[in-house]
Structures are given as C-alpha cells and as structure tokens.
Design a protein around this motif. Structure first.
Motif, short mmCIF file in Angstrom:
data_model
loop_
_atom_site.label_atom_id
_atom_site.label_comp_id
_atom_site.label_asym_id
_atom_site.label_seq_id
_atom_site.Cartn_x
_atom_site.Cartn_y
_atom_site.Cartn_z
N THR A 255 -32.64 61.62 -27.02
CA THR A 255 -33.62 62.03 -26.02
C THR A 255 -32.96 61.92 -24.66
OG1 THR A 255 -35.60 61.43 -27.28
CG2 THR A 255 -35.80 61.46 -24.89
N ILE A 256 -32.66 63.06 -24.08
CA ILE A 256 -32.09 63.06 -22.73
C ILE A 256 -33.08 62.35 -21.81
CG2 ILE A 256 -31.53 64.53 -20.76
CD1 ILE A 256 -30.45 66.54 -22.79
N THR A 257 -32.55 61.44 -21.02
CA THR A 257 -33.41 60.64 -20.16
C THR A 257 -32.96 60.79 -18.72
OG1 THR A 257 -33.72 59.08 -21.99
CG2 THR A 257 -34.40 58.36 -19.80
N LEU A 258 -33.78 61.48 -17.99
CA LEU A 258 -33.52 61.73 -16.57
C LEU A 258 -33.70 60.43 -15.79
CD1 LEU A 258 -33.28 64.12 -14.38
CD2 LEU A 258 -35.75 63.86 -14.22
N GLN A 259 -32.92 60.28 -14.75
CA GLN A 259 -33.15 59.20 -13.81
C GLN A 259 -33.73 59.78 -12.52
OE1 GLN A 259 -30.21 56.00 -13.47
NE2 GLN A 259 -28.91 57.15 -14.86
N ARG A 260 -34.89 59.29 -12.14
CA ARG A 260 -35.46 59.67 -10.85
C ARG A 260 -34.72 58.84 -9.81
NH1 ARG A 260 -40.23 62.38 -9.73
NH2 ARG A 260 -40.78 62.26 -11.94
N THR A 261 -34.09 59.51 -8.85
CA THR A 261 -33.19 58.80 -7.94
C THR A 261 -33.68 58.84 -6.50
OG1 THR A 261 -31.84 60.79 -7.63
CG2 THR A 261 -31.17 59.26 -9.39
N ALA A 262 -33.14 57.90 -5.72
CA ALA A 262 -33.54 57.79 -4.31
C ALA A 262 -32.32 57.52 -3.44
CB ALA A 262 -34.57 56.68 -4.14
N LEU A 263 -32.35 58.06 -2.23
CA LEU A 263 -31.33 57.81 -1.23
C LEU A 263 -31.98 57.76 0.15
CD1 LEU A 263 -30.71 60.70 0.40
CD2 LEU A 263 -29.55 61.25 -1.73
N ILE A 264 -31.27 57.16 1.08
CA ILE A 264 -31.71 57.14 2.48
C ILE A 264 -30.75 58.01 3.27
CG2 ILE A 264 -32.07 55.71 4.53
CD1 ILE A 264 -32.78 53.40 2.70
N PRO A 265 -31.22 59.11 3.87
CA PRO A 265 -30.32 60.01 4.60
C PRO A 265 -29.66 59.32 5.80
CG PRO A 265 -32.43 61.08 4.13
CD PRO A 265 -32.61 59.63 3.82
N VAL A 266 -28.50 59.83 6.16
CA VAL A 266 -27.76 59.25 7.29
C VAL A 266 -28.52 59.42 8.60
CG1 VAL A 266 -25.46 59.44 6.27
CG2 VAL A 266 -26.43 61.40 7.50
N ASN A 267 -29.35 60.44 8.70
CA ASN A 267 -30.09 60.67 9.94
C ASN A 267 -31.52 60.15 9.89
OD1 ASN A 267 -31.04 62.55 8.12
ND2 ASN A 267 -31.26 64.19 9.64
N ALA A 268 -31.81 59.21 8.97
CA ALA A 268 -33.15 58.64 8.88
C ALA A 268 -33.52 57.99 10.21
CB ALA A 268 -33.21 57.62 7.76
N ALA A 269 -34.75 58.26 10.66
CA ALA A 269 -35.22 57.65 11.91
C ALA A 269 -35.58 56.18 11.69
CB ALA A 269 -36.44 58.41 12.43
N ASP A 270 -36.01 55.84 10.48
CA ASP A 270 -36.40 54.46 10.17
C ASP A 270 -35.78 54.05 8.83
OD1 ASP A 270 -37.58 51.98 9.97
OD2 ASP A 270 -39.62 52.74 9.61
N PRO A 271 -34.46 53.85 8.80
CA PRO A 271 -33.82 53.49 7.53
C PRO A 271 -34.30 52.15 6.98
CG PRO A 271 -32.30 53.23 9.38
CD PRO A 271 -33.50 53.95 9.91
N ASP A 272 -34.67 51.22 7.86
CA ASP A 272 -35.18 49.94 7.37
C ASP A 272 -36.52 50.13 6.66
OD1 ASP A 272 -32.99 48.63 8.41
OD2 ASP A 272 -33.99 48.05 10.28
#
Length: 342
Positions: A255-272
């Motif tokens: 069963t192929i299992t996708l990973q739902r992924t997350a990143l914070i863009p370099v130009n995020a106004a509020d990375p914290d």
C-alpha cells in the motif's frame, strides 16, 4: 471617507489579482484583529479546521489564515509567485521536495526535525506530518459475494473475469492534471510492473480519469462507479457515508503511503508562528486530532506494526527524478498507451 474606502478596495483587488495561483477555499480562524499565521495547503478545510481550532485554543492571542489550493497551485505560489506564507502543507511530496531542494524552504528548528525518523524528513527543510495510505475502493455489490481483492494481481483477475460489471465504472486519477495522481503512479511502477497490466485492463474497460480523490468518491456514492483505484484513504474515511456499501481496501502486496509534508518558506513573514503551528501538528494532541478527522495513520511506529503492508514514499532526492520533463513525458506516454486499449 468614501474615496479612502474605494482606494482600499482597489488595493485589495489588485493584490488578489497579482497572484497567478488559484485557490479552492479560504478561512480565517481566531479573533478578527489578532496577528495571523498564514498557511497554504492542499488539505481540505474540513481536515485542517479541527487542528487550527485546537491550536488557537492554546494560543488565544493568535489567528490563522488558511488558503486551500491544488498541489500544482501550492508549488506555483511558493516558487514562481513568492507568496509570503508562514507554513506550506501539501500531499505532493515531489513538488515539496523540489521547493526545498531549490532553496525555497528555510531551516526548521532542531526539535521539530529530530523527532522524526530519517525517511520522514529531508535535511532540516521538509518534514512529514501525517501518513496517507492510498487505497482501493470497491462497491460490495460488484463482488457478488466474493471477497474483495487484496492485491493488484487479484484486482486484475477480478476486472478481467467480470467485464460486464466493471466496464465504464472504474475511476482513478488523471496523472496528466493531478500531481498526487502522477506521484502515486510513478511509485506504483517503482514497486512492481503490475501497474502496466492493470492499466491495460482498466483501459479495455473504459476507466474514467479524475482530478482528485473527492470526485472518485462522489462517483462511487452516486453509483456511477464501482471501483476507485489509488484513492487517498483519509478522504474515503471522511466522505463515505455509513451504509454506503463501499469497501476501503488496503492492498496487501503493498500500500503506497503518501506523506503529507510541511515546510516554512524562506520569505515567511512569521516563521516562528509557522514553526509553532508545525510543532503543535506533530505533538501528541495534534496527531490524535489528525487521526480522528482522517481515520488515517499518524507519525508513530505503531502504524507499521498494525499495518505491515504500508510502504511510505521516502523523502529523498529520488522524488525529483520523476519531475524531469523528459522523464515525465515518457512515463505519461507509456501510461496513456497502456490505458488506450481497443
């Protein structure tokens, strides 16, 4: 005052039209005037809302602005448009990997990265927040008392032996327009050559192609379809009504299992702020909420103990090879040829 209002509306309109990506839904969570964490994602609002509301219950002074878009639009927004979001969540692992590899993601805090296994993170730029098994859906009425197929070989035999039942009533992704559908097919092909035999059989039976899991599920509920191949299990769990007569079948060959992924863009106004929300999503509370609303697996070892057939798509540079234009064109040409059967 009227002139100022018109000017403000014009400015808002011009900013809205400046972006080249299309959104599917939008919602603001929290107090109207609170500082907002801006999130762009492919996750349906119905799935994201409980997480957002639980996070804000612990952080009452904040708000969240969530924009939902297709995986292709999410990638376009970050890459070509440079839209300033604080957290980007997507099911298109390959497109997310490309963004991270091309320098569009900033380094994540070590406590977020180090809590995950190696296959669920890429360097310190991209992490998995949930597992999404890709399943088979089949109407019980189409089985005529037989057990559901548990492998691709079983499915191929079932379709071949009963063309009168399945002709024109099989649904799957169209990989030419769906980033997730293309990813699932390329992973199918990596695991086994059975996908090409299955494509030939589905082609002979006039399979229908769709943009997304939701449309396949709607077709099954309406009775227009009796089989849905490579459907996200979380969408099936959330959208199939009780008593629908549609079985959710994980393929036990793999069963192929996708990973739902997350990143914070370099130009995020509020990375914290983006990191705080990501940290909450990966917490025990956040993972429990995701499991409840999606009915799917979470980032815990017990997911594999109870379901050994799950085969997560790894977060590694191999994902990038399928995005090469020549590779993609060649793969889609083979898929179309296999599906285009007399």
């Amino acid at each position: 005052m009227r002139h100022a209002l018109v000017s403000t509306l014009a400015l808002i309109l011009s900013v809205t039209l400046a972006w080249g990506f299309e959104t599917e839904a939008e919602r603001h969570f929290g107090p109207e005037n609170a500082p907002r964490i801006r999130v762009l994602g492919t996750t349906d609002l119905a799935f994201f809302s409980p997480v957002a509301e639980a996070f804000l219950a612990e952080n009452p002074g904040l708000g969240i602005e969530y924009l939902q878009a297709s995986s292709q639009s999410v990638s376009l927004a970050v890459d070509a448009e440079g839209a300033p979001f604080d957290l980007v969540i997507s099911t298109a692992m390959d497109l997310q990997m490309k963004l991270a590899n091309d320098g569009f993601a900033r380094a994540l805090p070590p406590d977020i990265v180090q809590r995950l296994p190696g296959w669920a993170r890429w360097r310190d730029r991209l992490v998995s927040i949930a597992l999404e098994p890709v399943v088979l859906l089949i109407a019980q009425s189409a089985l005529n008392g037989q057990p559901p197929p548990r492998s691709r070989r079983d499915l191929i035999a079932l379709l071949r032996d009963h063309p009168e039942t399945f002709a024109g009533r099989i649904g799957t992704y169209d990989p030419r327009i769906s980033g997730a559908g293309y990813l699932f097919l390329t992973q199918d092909a990596r695991m086994s050559d059975s996908i090409w035999r299955l494509a030939e059989v589905m082609g002979r039976l006039d399979a229908r192609l769709y943009c997304c899991s939701g449309e396949v599920i709607e077709g099954l509920i309406a009775g227009d379809l009796v089989v849905g191949y490579n459907v996200l299990g979380s969408y099936a769990a959330a959208n199939l009504p009780e008593g629908s007569g549609v079985l959710v079948v994980p393929m036990e060959d793999f069963t192929i299992t996708l990973q739902r992924t997350a990143l914070i863009p370099v130009n995020a106004a509020d990375p914290d702020g983006g990191a705080a929300l990501l940290r909450f999503i990966l917490s025990d509370v956040g993972q429990d909420i995701q499991a409840q609303v999606t009915g799917g697996s979470v980032m815990r070892p017990e997911s594999f103990t109870s379901q050994p057939w799950l085969m997560p798509i790894r977060l590694d540079p191999g994902l990038l090879s399928t995005l090469d234009t020549m590779t993609r064109d060649r793969f889609l040409a083979e898929w179309t040829a296999a599906l285009d059967q007399p």
